[in-house]
Design an enzyme around this catalytic site. Structure first.
Site, PDB file in Angstrom:
ATOM      1  N   LYS A  52       7.439  -5.870   0.794  1.00 44.25           N
ATOM      2  CA  LYS A  52       6.443  -5.020   1.457  1.00 44.25           C
ATOM      3  C   LYS A  52       7.137  -3.915   2.246  1.00 44.25           C
ATOM      4  CE  LYS A  52       2.930  -8.604   1.758  1.00 44.25           C
ATOM      5  NZ  LYS A  52       2.332  -9.707   2.510  1.00 44.25           N
ATOM      6  N   GLN A  96       1.843 -12.427   8.055  1.00 48.21           N
ATOM      7  CA  GLN A  96       2.088 -13.103   6.782  1.00 48.21           C
ATOM      8  C   GLN A  96       1.634 -14.565   6.855  1.00 48.21           C
ATOM      9  OE1 GLN A  96       3.078 -11.614   4.009  1.00 48.21           O
ATOM     10  NE2 GLN A  96       3.245 -13.453   2.774  1.00 48.21           N
ATOM     11  N   ASP A 119      -5.250  -6.480   5.668  1.00 44.63           N
ATOM     12  CA  ASP A 119      -5.500  -7.578   4.730  1.00 44.63           C
ATOM     13  C   ASP A 119      -6.977  -7.703   4.374  1.00 44.63           C
ATOM     14  OD1 ASP A 119      -3.355  -9.134   3.775  1.00 44.63           O
ATOM     15  OD2 ASP A 119      -3.006  -9.997   5.760  1.00 44.63           O
TER      16      ASP A 119
END
Ligand code: GUN
Length: 281
Positions: A52, A96, A119
């Site tokens: 990422k 995460q 997200d």
């Protein structure tokens, strides 16, 4: 048969995003910023986060990773999120998953303000997506959606079967397909006659985490098959779809690896840029 090249599509998307970041930099004299919080030393998470960060830098975003040991207290994480919520240089925040067991996932997800929730996990974004309003959309289903649209731009009236009902994939995938006027069936581990349901699908999205569950005789000829699965087996990483069999029947299929995976990260960058743009307007 069309082998859907997620690697190539993701590279194309990153190229577009890079140009957009450059234009935003000219217009606003600043660039979107993504901050990722990584807790513990779970190897797959470390690999994801590294990828990422690399991709974010490649398209010109300001990228930051904040790492904590596994035993970090929940309040430390929540306080950091509150600080990042107020930081004008941070457009998007991602924590995460999975989290260590002593940290409450719901509390963490809800601590991120919806405007920075890249997200799309915050209940406000989940609700907005299901109501058809503007929202951040979870990156994996968004990537699947973009791949499906590349093969078939008009999805109206198509029958779509989603296998798996997770908040991460199955449920948001369903919302995206509904928005495109698909008739969507959500299936899961308790569904009776899963094979019969799959056989009705013009589009089948497998996101259930069972290695090679979807067989060749589960799939209608000319269907589009999207495989979200990443399963470790003794023969290596395999998806939720028995690729060799299904690729002989389907019109189009994503491979594992090289299908949905690369699109997920590109969509995270896309979401970060969208959050930045909304914050400027
Ligand atoms: N872990 C695995 N996939 C994801 C994802 O899409 N978002 C976050 N935050 N964690 C993950």
């Amino acid at each position: 048969m069309i082998l859907i090249d997620g690697k190539k599509e993701a590279a194309n998307l990153r190229e577009e995003l890079k140009k957009e970041v450059s234009q935003l930099k000219t217009k606003y004299n600043k660039v979107p910023g993504l901050t990722v919080i990584l807790i513990g030393d779970f190897t797959p998470s470390q690999i994801y986060v590294r990828n990422k960060e690399k991709s974010a830098k490649e398209v010109g975003l300001k990228s930051e990773v904040i790492k904590y040991p596994d035993r970090v207290e929940e309040t430390t994480i929540l306080n950091k999120i509150h600080e990042l919520n107020k930081d004008e240089t941070v457009s998007g925040i991602l924590v995460q998953l999975p989290l260590p067991r002593h940290i409450n996932k719901k509390k963490v997800i809800e601590a991120i303000i919806p405007e920075k929730d890249v997200d799309g996990f915050h209940p406000m974004n989940v609700g907005n997506l299901s109501s058809g309003y503007e929202s951040s959309v979870p990156c994996t289903p968004l990537g699947c959606y973009l791949l499906i649209k590349k093969v078939e731009p008009n999805l109206s009236g198509k029958k779509a079967v989603v296998i798996g009902r997770s908040n991460l994939n199955g449920k948001p995938m369903t919302q995206l397909l509904l928005k495109e006027n698909c008739t969507v069936t959500i299936t899961h581990s308790k569904t009776k006659d899963l094979k019969g349901e799959c056989l009705k699908g013009d589009i089948v999205v497998a996101a259930v985490g069972i290695p090679e569950l979807v067989k060749g005789d589960w799939i209608k000829k000319d269907s589009i098959v999207i495989d979200v699965g990443i399963n470790k087996t003794e023969k290596g990483i395999v998806g939720d779809v028995a690729f060799d069999e299904v690729s002989k029947i389907a019109k189009a299929i994503t491979p594992v690896p090289g299908g949905v995976g690369p699109m997920t990260i590109a969509c995270l960058l896309k979401n970060t840029i969208e959050c930045f743009k909304r914050s400027q307007s």
